[in-house]
Design an enzyme around this catalytic site. Structure first.
Site, PDB file in Angstrom:
ATOM      1  N   TYR A  62       0.834  -1.197   0.000  1.00 57.03           N
ATOM      2  CA  TYR A  62       0.000   0.000   0.000  1.00 57.03           C
ATOM      3  C   TYR A  62       0.872   1.252   0.000  1.00 57.03           C
ATOM      4  O   TYR A  62       0.673   2.177  -0.796  1.00 57.03           O
ATOM      5  CB  TYR A  62      -0.906  -0.025   1.222  1.00 57.03           C
ATOM      6  CG  TYR A  62      -1.774   1.200   1.402  1.00 57.03           C
ATOM      7  CD1 TYR A  62      -2.901   1.405   0.611  1.00 57.03           C
ATOM      8  CD2 TYR A  62      -1.463   2.152   2.372  1.00 57.03           C
ATOM      9  CE1 TYR A  62      -3.699   2.529   0.778  1.00 57.03           C
ATOM     10  CE2 TYR A  62      -2.247   3.279   2.548  1.00 57.03           C
ATOM     11  CZ  TYR A  62      -3.365   3.461   1.755  1.00 57.03           C
ATOM     12  OH  TYR A  62      -4.149   4.578   1.923  1.00 57.03           O
ATOM     13  N   ALA A  63       1.864   1.284   0.880  1.00 54.74           N
ATOM     14  CA  ALA A  63       2.725   2.461   1.005  1.00 54.74           C
ATOM     15  C   ALA A  63       3.521   2.710  -0.271  1.00 54.74           C
ATOM     16  O   ALA A  63       3.672   3.865  -0.709  1.00 54.74           O
ATOM     17  CB  ALA A  63       3.667   2.292   2.191  1.00 54.74           C
ATOM     18  N   SER A  85       2.777   1.901  -3.376  1.00 57.34           N
ATOM     19  CA  SER A  85       1.929   2.411  -4.455  1.00 57.34           C
ATOM     20  C   SER A  85       1.574   3.874  -4.221  1.00 57.34           C
ATOM     21  O   SER A  85       1.527   4.678  -5.162  1.00 57.34           O
ATOM     22  CB  SER A  85       0.661   1.563  -4.596  1.00 57.34           C
ATOM     23  OG  SER A  85      -0.176   1.688  -3.452  1.00 57.34           O
ATOM     24  N   LYS A  86       1.350   4.248  -2.966  1.00 60.43           N
ATOM     25  CA  LYS A  86       1.019   5.642  -2.653  1.00 60.43           C
ATOM     26  C   LYS A  86       2.233   6.548  -2.849  1.00 60.43           C
ATOM     27  O   LYS A  86       2.097   7.699  -3.278  1.00 60.43           O
ATOM     28  CB  LYS A  86       0.486   5.745  -1.225  1.00 60.43           C
ATOM     29  CG  LYS A  86      -0.863   5.066  -1.019  1.00 60.43           C
ATOM     30  CD  LYS A  86      -1.922   5.611  -1.951  1.00 60.43           C
ATOM     31  CE  LYS A  86      -3.310   5.072  -1.634  1.00 60.43           C
ATOM     32  NZ  LYS A  86      -4.327   5.535  -2.608  1.00 60.43           N
TER      33      LYS A  86
END
Length: 251
Positions: free
Chosen positions: A151-152, A154-155
């Site tokens: 998640y991190a 991709s952000k």
């Protein structure tokens, strides 16, 4: 404040609830016509009804953004309906918080590549009409360590992509920015679930926020509407944390 968005046309992905819904709502309140999509039709139709009450045109279609053919059909439908696209808000997220390979695949496909593909589709339309605004919804997870890696990452990639794109598109009168929200609570969302099922964890996170509370979708929506408005005409390439002080690093 009048954000001078009357009559503009905006696409907001993943807009049936939470942050996306609030962004679409604030844009509509400012007079912008809005196009929204999401996978769940029931919630999407409920959001559509709320937006129509604001007196603007609304284009709403169920869409699995991971299916590029359906996503392209949605975007083409918006162009056909509105004639042009002035604002693109890439909000959708797989919110895949695990560490398995499928979490990486979902995060890259939905959070990153769906936003890239939407942007590449819409930019020529914006150039054709003389300019526009693109906004990526990232997260403070993309700014510092400590969050689930897929998640991190991709952000963080969204922040980097936005910065590069902003320099490329500035001569075309297209501004590109990113918002990095902190922990935002809303009905049916991650933090409401945490409050119900893991209260100690929820309380620890709230305790780490200097403002002493979770954020609301409306607080993100209002900042987003400002950034895509003419009132922010000298702002491009910026990643703005909206987090009540939760994000601690200097950059």
């Amino acid at each position: 404040m009048d954000l001078r968005l009357q009559g503009k046309t905006a696409i907001v992905t993943g807009a049936s609830k939470g942050i996306g819904k609030s962004i679409a709502s604030v844009l509509a309140e400012e007079g912008a016509h809005v196009a929204i999509c999401a996978r769940g039709e029931e919630a999407l139709r409920a959001a559509e009804k709320e937006l129509l009450k604001k007196g603007v045109k609304v284009f709403a279609r169920p869409c699995d953004i991971g299916d590029i053919e359906k996503f392209n059909a949605f975007l083409d439908g918006v162009k056909a309906e509105f004639g042009q696209v002035d604002i693109l808000v890439n909000n959708v997220s797989a919110l895949s918080l695990g560490e398995e390979e499928h979490d990486w695949e979902a995060s890259v496909a939905i959070d990153l590549m769906a936003s890239v593909k939407a942007t590449r589709k819409v930019v020529p339309w914006m150039i054709e009409s003389g300019g526009g605004n693109i906004l990526f919804i990232s997260s403070i997870s993309g700014l510092e360590s400590g969050s689930p890696a897929a998640y991190a990452a991709s952000k963080a990639a969204l922040i980097s992509y936005s910065k590069t794109l902003s320099a490329q598109l500035a001569p075309k009168n297209i501004r590109v920015n990113t918002i990095a929200p902190g922990s935002v609570e809303f009905s049916g969302g991650l933090w409401e679930m945490a409050k119900m099922h893991d209260r100690p964890f929820y309380d620890r996170v709230v305790g780490s926020i200097p403002s002493g509370r979770m954020g609301t979708p409306d607080e993100i929506g209002k900042v987003a509407a400002f950034l895509v408005s003419p009132c922010a005409s000298w702002v491009t390439g910026t990643c703005l944390s909206v987090d009540g002080g939760q994000h601690r690093s200097n950059l």
